[in-house]
Scaffold this motif. Sequence first.
Motif, PDB file in Angstrom:
ATOM      1  N   LEU A 175       5.866   9.478  -0.667  1.00 29.31           N
ATOM      2  CA  LEU A 175       6.058  10.174   0.608  1.00 29.31           C
ATOM      3  C   LEU A 175       7.526  10.286   0.990  1.00 29.31           C
ATOM      4  O   LEU A 175       7.971  11.314   1.502  1.00 29.31           O
ATOM      5  CB  LEU A 175       5.297   9.467   1.728  1.00 29.31           C
ATOM      6  CG  LEU A 175       3.782   9.634   1.739  1.00 29.31           C
ATOM      7  CD1 LEU A 175       3.142   8.661   2.714  1.00 29.31           C
ATOM      8  CD2 LEU A 175       3.416  11.073   2.100  1.00 29.31           C
ATOM      9  N   LEU A 176       8.275   9.227   0.740  1.00 30.82           N
ATOM     10  CA  LEU A 176       9.682   9.206   1.141  1.00 30.82           C
ATOM     11  C   LEU A 176      10.629   9.660   0.035  1.00 30.82           C
ATOM     12  O   LEU A 176      11.825   9.791   0.265  1.00 30.82           O
ATOM     13  CB  LEU A 176      10.075   7.802   1.610  1.00 30.82           C
ATOM     14  CG  LEU A 176       9.283   7.261   2.797  1.00 30.82           C
ATOM     15  CD1 LEU A 176       9.746   5.860   3.148  1.00 30.82           C
ATOM     16  CD2 LEU A 176       9.388   8.188   3.994  1.00 30.82           C
TER      17      LEU A 176
ATOM     18  N   MET B 121      -5.386   2.541  12.633  1.00 26.00           N
ATOM     19  CA  MET B 121      -4.047   2.526  12.070  1.00 26.00           C
ATOM     20  C   MET B 121      -4.145   2.828  10.573  1.00 26.00           C
ATOM     21  O   MET B 121      -5.036   2.352   9.897  1.00 26.00           O
ATOM     22  CB  MET B 121      -3.382   1.172  12.313  1.00 26.00           C
ATOM     23  CG  MET B 121      -1.998   1.100  11.714  1.00 26.00           C
ATOM     24  SD  MET B 121      -1.130  -0.424  12.088  1.00 26.00           S
ATOM     25  CE  MET B 121      -0.508  -0.015  13.701  1.00 26.00           C
ATOM     26  N   THR B 122      -3.205   3.580  10.106  1.00 27.72           N
ATOM     27  CA  THR B 122      -3.157   3.956   8.698  1.00 27.72           C
ATOM     28  C   THR B 122      -2.225   3.016   7.944  1.00 27.72           C
ATOM     29  O   THR B 122      -1.177   2.634   8.463  1.00 27.72           O
ATOM     30  CB  THR B 122      -2.646   5.401   8.551  1.00 27.72           C
ATOM     31  OG1 THR B 122      -3.478   6.259   9.323  1.00 27.72           O
ATOM     32  CG2 THR B 122      -2.661   5.847   7.107  1.00 27.72           C
ATOM     33  N   PHE B 123      -2.626   2.654   6.733  1.00 24.61           N
ATOM     34  CA  PHE B 123      -1.796   1.826   5.866  1.00 24.61           C
ATOM     35  C   PHE B 123      -1.538   2.573   4.566  1.00 24.61           C
ATOM     36  O   PHE B 123      -2.345   3.398   4.141  1.00 24.61           O
ATOM     37  CB  PHE B 123      -2.481   0.485   5.586  1.00 24.61           C
ATOM     38  CG  PHE B 123      -2.583  -0.374   6.811  1.00 24.61           C
ATOM     39  CD1 PHE B 123      -1.512  -1.158   7.207  1.00 24.61           C
ATOM     40  CD2 PHE B 123      -3.733  -0.383   7.574  1.00 24.61           C
ATOM     41  CE1 PHE B 123      -1.586  -1.933   8.348  1.00 24.61           C
ATOM     42  CE2 PHE B 123      -3.822  -1.156   8.714  1.00 24.61           C
ATOM     43  CZ  PHE B 123      -2.752  -1.936   9.104  1.00 24.61           C
ATOM     44  N   TYR B 124      -0.404   2.274   3.961  1.00 24.34           N
ATOM     45  CA  TYR B 124       0.038   2.975   2.762  1.00 24.34           C
ATOM     46  C   TYR B 124       0.301   1.979   1.641  1.00 24.34           C
ATOM     47  O   TYR B 124       0.825   0.893   1.889  1.00 24.34           O
ATOM     48  CB  TYR B 124       1.325   3.762   3.051  1.00 24.34           C
ATOM     49  CG  TYR B 124       1.152   4.776   4.149  1.00 24.34           C
ATOM     50  CD1 TYR B 124       0.746   6.069   3.864  1.00 24.34           C
ATOM     51  CD2 TYR B 124       1.376   4.425   5.477  1.00 24.34           C
ATOM     52  CE1 TYR B 124       0.577   7.001   4.876  1.00 24.34           C
ATOM     53  CE2 TYR B 124       1.202   5.347   6.502  1.00 24.34           C
ATOM     54  CZ  TYR B 124       0.798   6.636   6.197  1.00 24.34           C
ATOM     55  OH  TYR B 124       0.624   7.547   7.199  1.00 24.34           O
TER      56      TYR B 124
ATOM     57  N   GLU C 268      -0.665  -1.527   1.959  1.00 24.80           N
ATOM     58  CA  GLU C 268       0.200  -2.678   2.159  1.00 24.80           C
ATOM     59  C   GLU C 268       1.141  -2.499   3.335  1.00 24.80           C
ATOM     60  O   GLU C 268       1.542  -3.456   3.959  1.00 24.80           O
ATOM     61  CB  GLU C 268       1.043  -2.926   0.905  1.00 24.80           C
ATOM     62  CG  GLU C 268       0.241  -3.256  -0.324  1.00 24.80           C
ATOM     63  CD  GLU C 268       1.120  -3.449  -1.545  1.00 24.80           C
ATOM     64  OE1 GLU C 268       2.331  -3.180  -1.464  1.00 24.80           O
ATOM     65  OE2 GLU C 268       0.592  -3.869  -2.565  1.00 24.80           O
ATOM     66  N   PHE C 269       1.507  -1.262   3.628  1.00 23.76           N
ATOM     67  CA  PHE C 269       2.526  -0.980   4.634  1.00 23.76           C
ATOM     68  C   PHE C 269       1.928  -0.164   5.777  1.00 23.76           C
ATOM     69  O   PHE C 269       1.279   0.847   5.558  1.00 23.76           O
ATOM     70  CB  PHE C 269       3.694  -0.204   4.014  1.00 23.76           C
ATOM     71  CG  PHE C 269       4.392  -0.950   2.916  1.00 23.76           C
ATOM     72  CD1 PHE C 269       5.415  -1.836   3.208  1.00 23.76           C
ATOM     73  CD2 PHE C 269       4.022  -0.779   1.597  1.00 23.76           C
ATOM     74  CE1 PHE C 269       6.063  -2.527   2.200  1.00 23.76           C
ATOM     75  CE2 PHE C 269       4.664  -1.470   0.572  1.00 23.76           C
ATOM     76  CZ  PHE C 269       5.680  -2.348   0.883  1.00 23.76           C
ATOM     77  N   SER C 270       2.185  -0.598   7.008  1.00 23.30           N
ATOM     78  CA  SER C 270       1.700   0.129   8.176  1.00 23.30           C
ATOM     79  C   SER C 270       2.553   1.371   8.416  1.00 23.30           C
ATOM     80  O   SER C 270       3.601   1.560   7.785  1.00 23.30           O
ATOM     81  CB  SER C 270       1.757  -0.772   9.409  1.00 23.30           C
ATOM     82  OG  SER C 270       3.113  -1.057   9.726  1.00 23.30           O
ATOM     83  N   GLU C 271       2.113   2.175   9.371  1.00 24.82           N
ATOM     84  CA  GLU C 271       2.889   3.355   9.747  1.00 24.82           C
ATOM     85  C   GLU C 271       4.274   2.958  10.263  1.00 24.82           C
ATOM     86  O   GLU C 271       5.251   3.653  10.019  1.00 24.82           O
ATOM     87  CB  GLU C 271       2.140   4.156  10.813  1.00 24.82           C
ATOM     88  CG  GLU C 271       0.891   4.813  10.267  1.00 24.82           C
ATOM     89  CD  GLU C 271       0.060   5.492  11.343  1.00 24.82           C
ATOM     90  OE1 GLU C 271       0.175   5.123  12.538  1.00 24.82           O
ATOM     91  OE2 GLU C 271      -0.712   6.385  10.984  1.00 24.82           O
ATOM     92  N   LEU C 272       4.337   1.834  10.979  1.00 28.62           N
ATOM     93  CA  LEU C 272       5.633   1.353  11.474  1.00 28.62           C
ATOM     94  C   LEU C 272       6.573   1.039  10.313  1.00 28.62           C
ATOM     95  O   LEU C 272       7.757   1.411  10.341  1.00 28.62           O
ATOM     96  CB  LEU C 272       5.451   0.108  12.349  1.00 28.62           C
ATOM     97  CG  LEU C 272       6.747  -0.562  12.821  1.00 28.62           C
ATOM     98  CD1 LEU C 272       7.575   0.378  13.687  1.00 28.62           C
ATOM     99  CD2 LEU C 272       6.432  -1.848  13.565  1.00 28.62           C
ATOM    100  N   MET C 273       6.064   0.382   9.267  1.00 29.04           N
ATOM    101  CA  MET C 273       6.905   0.048   8.120  1.00 29.04           C
ATOM    102  C   MET C 273       7.308   1.309   7.355  1.00 29.04           C
ATOM    103  O   MET C 273       8.426   1.407   6.856  1.00 29.04           O
ATOM    104  CB  MET C 273       6.186  -0.940   7.189  1.00 29.04           C
ATOM    105  CG  MET C 273       5.985  -2.308   7.799  1.00 29.04           C
ATOM    106  SD  MET C 273       7.539  -3.104   8.267  1.00 29.04           S
ATOM    107  CE  MET C 273       7.238  -3.393  10.002  1.00 29.04           C
ATOM    108  N   LEU C 274       6.400   2.287   7.285  1.00 26.23           N
ATOM    109  CA  LEU C 274       6.735   3.561   6.652  1.00 26.23           C
ATOM    110  C   LEU C 274       7.877   4.232   7.424  1.00 26.23           C
ATOM    111  O   LEU C 274       8.836   4.722   6.828  1.00 26.23           O
ATOM    112  CB  LEU C 274       5.507   4.478   6.604  1.00 26.23           C
ATOM    113  CG  LEU C 274       5.736   5.855   5.992  1.00 26.23           C
ATOM    114  CD1 LEU C 274       5.990   5.759   4.502  1.00 26.23           C
ATOM    115  CD2 LEU C 274       4.555   6.764   6.287  1.00 26.23           C
TER     116      LEU C 274
END
Length: 96
Positions: free
Chosen positions: A12-13, A1-4, A40-46
């Motif tokens: 990105l946004l 899983m990627t985190f941002y 800090e943020f998962s792909e789901l949160m992104l």
Amino acid sequence: MTFYTRKQVIELLEIDEGFLLTLEREEIVQRDAPTSDGGEFSELMLERARVAHNLVRDLDVNLPGVAVIVRLREEVSGLRRHLEQLLVELGRLPGR
């Protein structure tokens, strides 16, 4: 899983930090990975932040509405996955 990182999400946004903080305060997104792991943020949160940004920007949805839409969207997605699993299982039944 990627985190941002927070900075990556903002870049990105193409959102401002205040908007991301508001999403956190409204519990639409949350930090879900330790910062020591580089994110800090998962792909789901992104994805939640992306959907929230689009709803606010394009459709002028207020934040309580965004929270409901994000939750329902995830529920529908989960139900869809569950239905697909059931269909696979039904296809494996003898006589079918």
